[in-house]
Design an enzyme around this catalytic site. Structure first.
Site, PDB file in Angstrom:
ATOM      1  N   GLN A 107       0.848  -1.185   0.000  1.00 21.14           N
ATOM      2  CA  GLN A 107       0.000   0.000   0.000  1.00 21.14           C
ATOM      3  C   GLN A 107       0.886   1.238   0.000  1.00 21.14           C
ATOM      4  OE1 GLN A 107      -2.515   1.648   3.300  1.00 21.14           O
ATOM      5  NE2 GLN A 107      -4.202   0.985   1.991  1.00 21.14           N
ATOM      6  N   TYR A 180      -7.445  11.207   3.284  1.00 14.73           N
ATOM      7  CA  TYR A 180      -5.991  11.371   3.175  1.00 14.73           C
ATOM      8  C   TYR A 180      -5.676  12.363   2.060  1.00 14.73           C
ATOM      9  CZ  TYR A 180      -5.382   7.546   6.467  1.00 14.73           C
ATOM     10  OH  TYR A 180      -5.412   6.767   7.599  1.00 14.73           O
ATOM     11  N   GLY A 339      -9.117  -6.919   8.617  1.00 15.56           N
ATOM     12  CA  GLY A 339      -7.978  -6.239   9.231  1.00 15.56           C
ATOM     13  C   GLY A 339      -7.793  -6.705  10.652  1.00 15.56           C
ATOM     14  N   CYS A 366     -12.254  -3.153  20.204  1.00 18.73           N
ATOM     15  CA  CYS A 366     -11.899  -2.142  21.198  1.00 18.73           C
ATOM     16  C   CYS A 366     -10.900  -1.135  20.633  1.00 18.73           C
ATOM     17  CB  CYS A 366     -11.305  -2.808  22.428  1.00 18.73           C
ATOM     18  SG  CYS A 366      -9.709  -3.632  22.134  1.00 18.73           S
ATOM     19  N   CYS A 370      -4.607  -1.863  18.590  1.00 20.93           N
ATOM     20  CA  CYS A 370      -4.229  -1.508  17.216  1.00 20.93           C
ATOM     21  C   CYS A 370      -4.261   0.010  17.035  1.00 20.93           C
ATOM     22  CB  CYS A 370      -5.116  -2.234  16.210  1.00 20.93           C
ATOM     23  SG  CYS A 370      -6.899  -2.126  16.517  1.00 20.93           S
ATOM     24  N   ALA A 413      -7.488 -12.639  32.628  1.00 26.47           N
ATOM     25  CA  ALA A 413      -6.103 -12.892  33.029  1.00 26.47           C
ATOM     26  C   ALA A 413      -5.914 -14.351  33.417  1.00 26.47           C
ATOM     27  CB  ALA A 413      -5.704 -11.965  34.175  1.00 26.47           C
ATOM     28  N   GLU A 432     -12.618 -21.088  39.681  1.00 21.70           N
ATOM     29  CA  GLU A 432     -13.424 -19.887  39.475  1.00 21.70           C
ATOM     30  C   GLU A 432     -14.636 -19.928  40.404  1.00 21.70           C
ATOM     31  OE1 GLU A 432     -15.504 -16.709  38.808  1.00 21.70           O
ATOM     32  OE2 GLU A 432     -13.467 -16.896  38.009  1.00 21.70           O
ATOM     33  N   ASN A 440     -15.182 -10.038  34.212  1.00 22.17           N
ATOM     34  CA  ASN A 440     -15.877  -8.806  33.831  1.00 22.17           C
ATOM     35  C   ASN A 440     -16.307  -8.776  32.370  1.00 22.17           C
ATOM     36  OD1 ASN A 440     -15.919  -7.593  36.350  1.00 22.17           O
ATOM     37  ND2 ASN A 440     -13.918  -6.612  36.079  1.00 22.17           N
TER      38      ASN A 440
END
Length: 663
Positions: A107, A180, A339, A366, A370, A413, A432, A440
């Site tokens: 690109q 752009y 992506g 989220c 990235c 975690a 657990e 969460n």
């Protein structure tokens, strides 16, 4: 094969690609070297995606100009700065990619212009087609001279020639897309020139036309050239973008002009259009957060495909193979571009081909690993996949001696630690206290727009089964298990608990978790105390369910202490708050809640707000009691996740990977 249609070959120009999946271009920050080539991280990163089955890899943005927007290495590669270095390192990458039967496009960008992210690309003065406001900085851009335009065009020819020498199968031009520099010429809102590069649509696309012709001069017309293309800009004004479903006057490129632009780009000789929508002024369109529906570009890709006879590639949260196949079968597009899903799971295409969908690690949109890190630290990684962009550094370490490891806590975690231990050959045993894994993720994934959080929790459950991890649900680890000498190491990942405080009438004061999990009914008129990410997402969820919601925040603005959040996520959520009728009171100190009335001090004034309930979203406190109680009695013990420091999903997973990969 169920998804056979996704694995039929296709041609771009005369180049045959083995399947209908492309890897969407994402900025290769951190993957270049100091001479404009690729570093080992970059070579490993793209090779790993080829290994995972992608038909066409499109690299993140690279540059060829060295005069106008001067290179700031090692941010992104440049195909003309040091041609020998670029060709040498690129050749190593393309040869490895080709070994897996994948094709790869470089690109190439004409520049960022008014949308340059200052932390990424140095201190050069911002430029544009005309003297327009910069997207991020309080500056006015300098118009490019005709001589500078000609210089950039010439650099494309040289850079494409070097790319061809280096083994790239084609190039993609960046872009009449996302606002752009080349798009700033194409959009009349940014282009007020009165020379041959301004005025009519043909003049505004002259820059793009000359680039295609220059590449043909140096590489021949048979060398494939695609164009990244936004059919519609969705601009309300400078730095003001439109939300999905919002009525507004388009200041940028509207669909009618987009159709004409697409036809012209095909006429100029472009071999494919890689379609999306939006600009940096409406950045959430080009980088859709979880608040955006899946496959948001379907309408734009279909319209484009109806008016051109070259392949149309479509990206944008198309991780579901059923959706992808429907898009091909319904003539919406010809190729699907992934992506972020390829960052989350580089093997996603092979897993789709072999129908191992439950093994696909989901992207949660989220954008913290990235785009957020690209903006803030000039690095590309992935929140849910610690190996993305660090393939060699974070390869699984071989074990010297098999260890039995107790993992206390089944949030992200704890689950990630157990997964990595099992992948390496250790024997994790996970306890657990709740009835399911995810911590969460479960309340956080309750809103409809957070479905992928639930998918991630489900993925961890499936991985525990696949890897044969011994899991004890509804079971608290006690002193007996923690001090059991059969365990060689102990990992404490006991999470966090919401901070709560008394307001008076506490029977109607709830935590976000209680409301999200349906344990408490918030009523129709709800006050959310705390305008961080949790509070804003809860408010949005309640408002979309028809509740009347008010956010009361102590600081002067919402989400002031969250970060680093990608601007696309943060700005979209900020705009969704008023768009969904949510009231906001900032600079407010809550003093009490009695008889259905919340009192708060705002400056010198006392406000009274009626509510059926108050939901406290004022942060979390680490739950590390067990660790503190037993840490000095254990030879090898680790504290992970929120139990160590309250943070986000990304750092919970990353820290767990780091520790579990070195036990």
């Amino acid at each position: 094969m169920k998804y056979q249609g996704l694995f039929e070959p296709i041609k771009i120009g005369k180049l045959e690609i083995k399947n209908r999946y492309a890897m969407a271009p994402m900025g290769p920050l951190g993957l270049g070297d100091c001479e404009g080539g690729w570093n080992d991280r970059g070579i490993d990163y793209y090779t790993r995606r080829a290994q995972g089955g992608i038909g066409l890899i499109i690299t993140g943005v690279t540059f060829s100009d060295t005069e106008v927007e001067k290179p700031s290495f090692p941010n992104t590669p440049n195909s003309t700065y040091n041609p020998v270095q670029f060709v040498r390192t690129s050749r190593e990458m393309t040869e490895r990619v080709h070994a897996y039967g994948s094709k790869i496009f470089l690109q190439m960008s004409g520049g960022f212009g008014r949308v340059t992210i200052p932390t990424n690309l140095g201190e050069f003065p911002p430029v544009s087609a005309s003297a327009v406001p910069h997207r991020w900085l309080d500056k006015t851009c300098r118009p490019l001279t005709v001589e500078e335009i000609h210089g950039i065009v010439e650099s494309f020819g040289k850079g494409a020639y070097n790319a061809k020498r280096a083994g790239f199968d084609g190039v993609e031009i960046h872009a009449v897309h996302e606002g752009y520099l080349i798009d700033q010429f194409a959009i009349s809102f940014f282009n007020q020139r009165n020379d041959e590069y301004g005025g009519s649509l043909e003049n505004r696309l002259r820059f793009a036309k000359e680039i295609r012709e220059e590449i043909a001069k140096t590489c021949g017309w048979d060398f494939p050239v695609a164009m990244r293309f936004s059919l519609k800009s969705l601009i309300k004004d400078f730095r003001e973008g439109a939300l999905p479903g919002e009525e507004f006057e388009e200041k940028g490129r509207d669909i009618e002009e987009g159709i004409e632009a697409a036809k012209l780009l095909e006429k100029y000789g472009y071999d494919a259009l890689d379609v999306d929508a939006g600009t940096y002024d409406a950045w959430w369109w080009n980088h859709p957060p979880m608040y955006m529906e899946k496959a948001p570009y379907k309408e734009f890709a279909k319209i484009t495909k109806e008016h051109v006879n070259i392949p149309v590639i479509m990206a944008g949260r198309v991780d579901n193979p059923d959706t992808a196949l429907d898009c091909l079968n319904n003539d919406i597009c010809d190729m699907i571009s992934l992506g972020r899903p390829t960052l989350a799971d580089p093997d996603i295409v092979n897993k789709i081909r072999t129908n191992k969908l439950s093994q696909i690690r989901p992207c949660i949109s989220c954008q913290e690993g990235c785009m957020g890190r690209i903006q803030t630290y000039s690095l590309i990684n992935c929140a849910v996949n610690p190996q993305a962009g660090k393939e060699r550094l974070n390869t699984y370490n071989p074990i010297v001696k098999k260890k039995r490891v107790l993992v206390v806590g089944g949030g992200v975690a704890g689950c990630e630690a157990a997964r990595v231990l099992a992948e390496r050959g250790h024997e994790p045993v996970l306890y657990e206290a709740a009835g399911r894994l995810g911590g969460n993720l479960i309340p956080g994934g309750a809103p409809a727009f957070k479905e992928d959080d639930i998918a991630l929790a489900k993925w961890y459950e499936d991985e525990m089964t696949r890897l044969g991890v011994e899991v004890h649900l509804n079971t608290k680890a006690t002193e007996k298990e923690i001090l059991d000498k059969s365990f060689d190491a102990v990992i404490m990942a006991t999470g966090s608990r919401p901070k709560m405080f008394s307001l008076g009438d506490d029977e109607k004061v709830y935590s976000a978790e209680q409301v999200l999990l349906g344990q408490k009914e918030a009523g129709n008129n709800v006050i959310v105390v705390g305008g961080g990410l949790v509070g804003c997402e809860l408010a949005l969820d309640l408002a979309q369910k028809g509740k009347k919601v008010t956010i009361v925040e102590a600081l002067d603005k919402l989400m002031a202490v969250n970060g680093p959040l990608c601007s696309a996520n943060k700005e979209m959520l900020e705009k969704l708050i008023p768009f969904n009728g949510i009231d906001v009171v900032t600079g407010a100190r809550v003093t009490g809640f009695n008889n259905g009335v919340l009192t708060a001090t705002v400056g010198e004034e006392t406000k009274e707000l009626n509510a059926d309930s108050v939901v406290l979203c004022v942060g979390y406190a680490s739950e590390n009691t067990l660790y503190n109680q037993y840490k000095n009695e254990l030879d090898e013990v680790y504290l992970l996740g929120d139990a160590r420091q309250v943070s986000n999903i990304m750092y919970g997973i990353w820290d767990a990977f780091e520790v579990a990969n070195h036990i």
